[in-house]
Structures are given as C-alpha cells and as structure tokens.
Scaffold this motif. Structure first.
Motif, PDB file in Angstrom:
ATOM      1  N   PRO A  72      44.302  -6.050  45.046  1.00 59.86           N
ATOM      2  CA  PRO A  72      43.767  -5.918  43.681  1.00 59.86           C
ATOM      3  C   PRO A  72      44.866  -6.106  42.649  1.00 59.86           C
ATOM      4  O   PRO A  72      45.971  -5.580  42.786  1.00 59.86           O
ATOM      5  N   GLY A  73      44.539  -6.893  41.613  1.00 53.12           N
ATOM      6  CA  GLY A  73      45.504  -7.163  40.559  1.00 53.12           C
ATOM      7  C   GLY A  73      46.385  -8.370  40.803  1.00 53.12           C
ATOM      8  O   GLY A  73      47.116  -8.810  39.906  1.00 53.12           O
ATOM      9  N   MET A  74      46.336  -8.947  42.008  1.00 52.69           N
ATOM     10  CA  MET A  74      47.179 -10.096  42.320  1.00 52.69           C
ATOM     11  C   MET A  74      46.676 -11.347  41.607  1.00 52.69           C
ATOM     12  O   MET A  74      45.490 -11.622  41.580  1.00 52.69           O
ATOM     13  N   ARG A  95      38.949 -23.909  41.076  1.00 52.47           N
ATOM     14  CA  ARG A  95      38.305 -23.297  39.905  1.00 52.47           C
ATOM     15  C   ARG A  95      36.854 -22.946  40.216  1.00 52.47           C
ATOM     16  O   ARG A  95      36.381 -21.858  39.872  1.00 52.47           O
ATOM     17  N   HIS A  96      36.150 -23.850  40.879  1.00 55.74           N
ATOM     18  CA  HIS A  96      34.747 -23.576  41.237  1.00 55.74           C
ATOM     19  C   HIS A  96      34.663 -22.391  42.206  1.00 55.74           C
ATOM     20  O   HIS A  96      33.765 -21.546  42.094  1.00 55.74           O
ATOM     21  N   ALA A  97      35.587 -22.329  43.160  1.00 58.45           N
ATOM     22  CA  ALA A  97      35.591 -21.224  44.122  1.00 58.45           C
ATOM     23  C   ALA A  97      35.874 -19.896  43.423  1.00 58.45           C
ATOM     24  O   ALA A  97      35.245 -18.872  43.725  1.00 58.45           O
ATOM     25  N   LEU A  98      36.788 -19.908  42.468  1.00 57.43           N
ATOM     26  CA  LEU A  98      37.124 -18.681  41.735  1.00 57.43           C
ATOM     27  C   LEU A  98      35.963 -18.204  40.875  1.00 57.43           C
ATOM     28  O   LEU A  98      35.737 -16.994  40.731  1.00 57.43           O
ATOM     29  N   VAL A  99      35.204 -19.151  40.319  1.00 58.03           N
ATOM     30  CA  VAL A  99      34.024 -18.770  39.537  1.00 58.03           C
ATOM     31  C   VAL A  99      33.014 -18.044  40.424  1.00 58.03           C
ATOM     32  O   VAL A  99      32.423 -17.038  40.029  1.00 58.03           O
ATOM     33  N   VAL A 103      36.780 -11.205  41.628  1.00 51.00           N
ATOM     34  CA  VAL A 103      37.833 -11.818  40.816  1.00 51.00           C
ATOM     35  C   VAL A 103      37.489 -11.633  39.346  1.00 51.00           C
ATOM     36  O   VAL A 103      36.309 -11.599  38.985  1.00 51.00           O
ATOM     37  N   ILE A 104      38.503 -11.484  38.523  1.00 49.54           N
ATOM     38  CA  ILE A 104      38.300 -11.465  37.072  1.00 49.54           C
ATOM     39  C   ILE A 104      39.187 -12.535  36.447  1.00 49.54           C
ATOM     40  O   ILE A 104      40.249 -12.858  36.983  1.00 49.54           O
ATOM     41  N   THR A 105      38.729 -13.094  35.329  1.00 50.95           N
ATOM     42  CA  THR A 105      39.511 -14.087  34.606  1.00 50.95           C
ATOM     43  C   THR A 105      39.963 -13.490  33.280  1.00 50.95           C
ATOM     44  O   THR A 105      39.143 -12.973  32.519  1.00 50.95           O
ATOM     45  N   ARG A 106      41.265 -13.542  33.042  1.00 48.14           N
ATOM     46  CA  ARG A 106      41.827 -13.019  31.798  1.00 48.14           C
ATOM     47  C   ARG A 106      42.236 -14.179  30.909  1.00 48.14           C
ATOM     48  O   ARG A 106      42.900 -15.115  31.368  1.00 48.14           O
ATOM     49  N   ARG A 107      41.849 -14.101  29.679  1.00 49.35           N
ATOM     50  CA  ARG A 107      42.076 -15.199  28.741  1.00 49.35           C
ATOM     51  C   ARG A 107      43.555 -15.556  28.656  1.00 49.35           C
ATOM     52  O   ARG A 107      44.413 -14.694  28.481  1.00 49.35           O
ATOM     53  N   ASN A 108      43.800 -16.845  28.807  1.00 48.50           N
ATOM     54  CA  ASN A 108      45.155 -17.417  28.742  1.00 48.50           C
ATOM     55  C   ASN A 108      46.084 -16.929  29.852  1.00 48.50           C
ATOM     56  O   ASN A 108      47.283 -17.191  29.805  1.00 48.50           O
ATOM     57  N   ARG A 109      45.543 -16.234  30.839  1.00 43.65           N
ATOM     58  CA  ARG A 109      46.385 -15.734  31.928  1.00 43.65           C
ATOM     59  C   ARG A 109      45.887 -16.180  33.297  1.00 43.65           C
ATOM     60  O   ARG A 109      46.625 -16.123  34.278  1.00 43.65           O
ATOM     61  N   GLY A 110      44.628 -16.573  33.400  1.00 45.34           N
ATOM     62  CA  GLY A 110      44.108 -17.065  34.665  1.00 45.34           C
ATOM     63  C   GLY A 110      43.300 -16.036  35.436  1.00 45.34           C
ATOM     64  O   GLY A 110      42.841 -15.034  34.884  1.00 45.34           O
ATOM     65  N   ALA A 111      43.159 -16.294  36.736  1.00 43.46           N
ATOM     66  CA  ALA A 111      42.323 -15.455  37.590  1.00 43.46           C
ATOM     67  C   ALA A 111      43.167 -14.436  38.353  1.00 43.46           C
ATOM     68  O   ALA A 111      44.302 -14.716  38.755  1.00 43.46           O
ATOM     69  N   PHE A 112      42.562 -13.259  38.563  1.00 44.71           N
ATOM     70  CA  PHE A 112      43.213 -12.174  39.295  1.00 44.71           C
ATOM     71  C   PHE A 112      42.198 -11.525  40.229  1.00 44.71           C
ATOM     72  O   PHE A 112      40.995 -11.506  39.938  1.00 44.71           O
ATOM     73  N   VAL A 113      42.679 -10.966  41.332  1.00 49.48           N
ATOM     74  CA  VAL A 113      41.812 -10.140  42.174  1.00 49.48           C
ATOM     75  C   VAL A 113      41.384  -8.937  41.334  1.00 49.48           C
ATOM     76  O   VAL A 113      42.196  -8.308  40.659  1.00 49.48           O
ATOM     77  N   ALA A 114      40.093  -8.633  41.347  1.00 50.60           N
ATOM     78  CA  ALA A 114      39.544  -7.580  40.491  1.00 50.60           C
ATOM     79  C   ALA A 114      40.120  -6.209  40.844  1.00 50.60           C
ATOM     80  O   ALA A 114      40.522  -5.956  41.982  1.00 50.60           O
ATOM     81  N   GLU A 115      40.144  -5.341  39.830  1.00 51.16           N
ATOM     82  CA  GLU A 115      40.591  -3.955  39.998  1.00 51.16           C
ATOM     83  C   GLU A 115      39.530  -3.023  39.413  1.00 51.16           C
ATOM     84  O   GLU A 115      39.667  -2.546  38.294  1.00 51.16           O
TER      85      GLU A 115
END
Length: 229
Positions: A27-29, A48-52, A60-72
């Motif tokens: 989580p958080g990676m 990108r499609h897989a991450l969506v 997974v969560i997507t943070r603006r201007n930072r990309g995708a991370f494992v959800a926490e």
C-alpha cells in the motif's frame, strides 16, 4: 481496443492485481506507467488501461500530477468494506443452500486441498487462495452481479489485511472453509452463516480496525475487572 491489446491489458491487470494481493506491491507504493511497461514489455497505454481497472476495483488510486499508487484504505473505509462483505456472503450462502451446481462441491473441495498444500509454507499465496475460496463460492451461485461485487470486496479486504493485519492464520481459514462447505452440503444456511460470520469476524479482528484505548484508565479497566472478581 483491439483483441490483442485487450488480451495484454487483461494480463497486466491480472499480474498487478496478484502482486498487490500477495503483498509484493505494498500500500502506498507508486506504480509508474513506464516502469511497469518496461517490466512487462508492453506500452504505457496498456499499463494505463490496466491501472484504470485496478482503480475501479479499489486497489489503486490516481493522484493528480503524481500518477498511480497502490491504495491505502483508511480504517473507517476498511470497516465499511467488511460490513458490506458480511452482507454479500450471507446472501451467497443462502443461494448455495438452495441450489448448488452439480460440480460445486468438487470445485470447493479441490480448492481447499490447494489451500492445505501451501498451509504454513507460503503466506502470500495462502492469503490469495483464502480470498479466492470466497470468490469461488460467489461464482457458484450463478449470479454474475453478486459474484462481481463479492470479488471486488474480497480483493479490497486482501489489501486491507496487507495494511493492518497482525498475522494470517491459514490453519483457521482452511478449517473454517471446510466447515462452511459441510454446512452448505447439509442445507443448513443458519449454521453456514454462523461459521462465515465468525470467520470474517476473525479476519477483521486480525486487521485491528477497532480503535485502541489511548489512556491509562481505558487500558487498565479490563485488568481491574479481573481484580474485582
């Protein structure tokens, strides 16, 4: 999306999901599209499609201007997920006690044997198989909508356990899985639900989702009760 790209997206999605559930990806990676693409030999578009898809599953969560991370997930969210899971799995049991596919018990018992084979040997695989048992139960209902929701909530519970759990007891999981199968075979929905509630309660308990006492009065009150006996 073409069939070949869809196949690749499915493969990347499945591998990333497995890495998260088996706690290789914590989580958080951060999950950089270029790095993931390089490791799997696919384009950033495929990644990108897989991450969506993983984001839609709550992994997974997507943070603006930072990309995708494992959800926490927060502890409050985790509690809500377990509450929903108990409701869904109770319905799964009700349906299976009324109508189990002809090969259902064979499939469930084969899965439990797989769990037995890794018990005490491979913690991450044991955790994944434990979750897959519940997904299989839901799939056997023949209700695709229910199965999809159970699959999602089980995946999210696995992520929650990787964040908050003290330990994973495969002995308990496998034993109670067998008990659930036997209660369903007997058509005893009440007994199967009772075992399932205890089973899920124990899982949530290992996740330590209940806030702990933060003052000396609360901490010692439990011990004071023993002195008063």
């Amino acid at each position: 999306m073409s069939d070949s790209k869809n196949t690749l997206t499915n493969a990347v999605h499945d591998l990333l999901r497995r890495a998260i559930i088996e706690q290789a990806l914590k989580p958080g990676m951060r999950l950089p599209e270029d790095t993931v693409g390089e490791q799997f030999g696919v384009s950033r578009t495929i990644v990108r499609h897989a991450l969506v898809r993983l984001e839609n599953e709550g992994l997974v969560i997507t943070r603006r201007n930072r990309g995708a991370f494992v959800a926490e997930p927060s502890k409050e969210e985790a509690q809500h997920v377990f509450e929903v899971r108990q409701c869904l799995e109770k319905e799964v049991i009700r349906i299976l006690c009324e109508r189990m596919p002809e090969s259902g018990y064979d499939q469930l018992e084969a899965h439990v044997r797989n769990e037995e084979s890794v018990k005490g040997k491979d913690g991450p695989v044991s955790i994944r198989l434990a979750g897959e048992f519940h997904v299989l139960l839901a799939a056997l209902t023949g209700n695709d909508v229910l199965a999809r929701y159970v699959s999602e909530v089980v995946l999210r519970c696995s992520l929650i356990m990787s964040m908050y759990a003290r330990s994973h007891s495969s002995d308990c999981a496998v034993g109670e899985h067998s008990q659930i199968i036997e209660a369903i075979r007997a058509g005893n929905a009440a007994r199967a639900s009772e075992i399932m509630n205890h089973h899920l309660g124990a899982v949530a308990g290992r996740a330590e989702l209940t806030p702990k006492p933060d003052n000396i009065q609360s901490i010692l009150s439990h011990y004071g009760k023993e002195l008063a006996q």
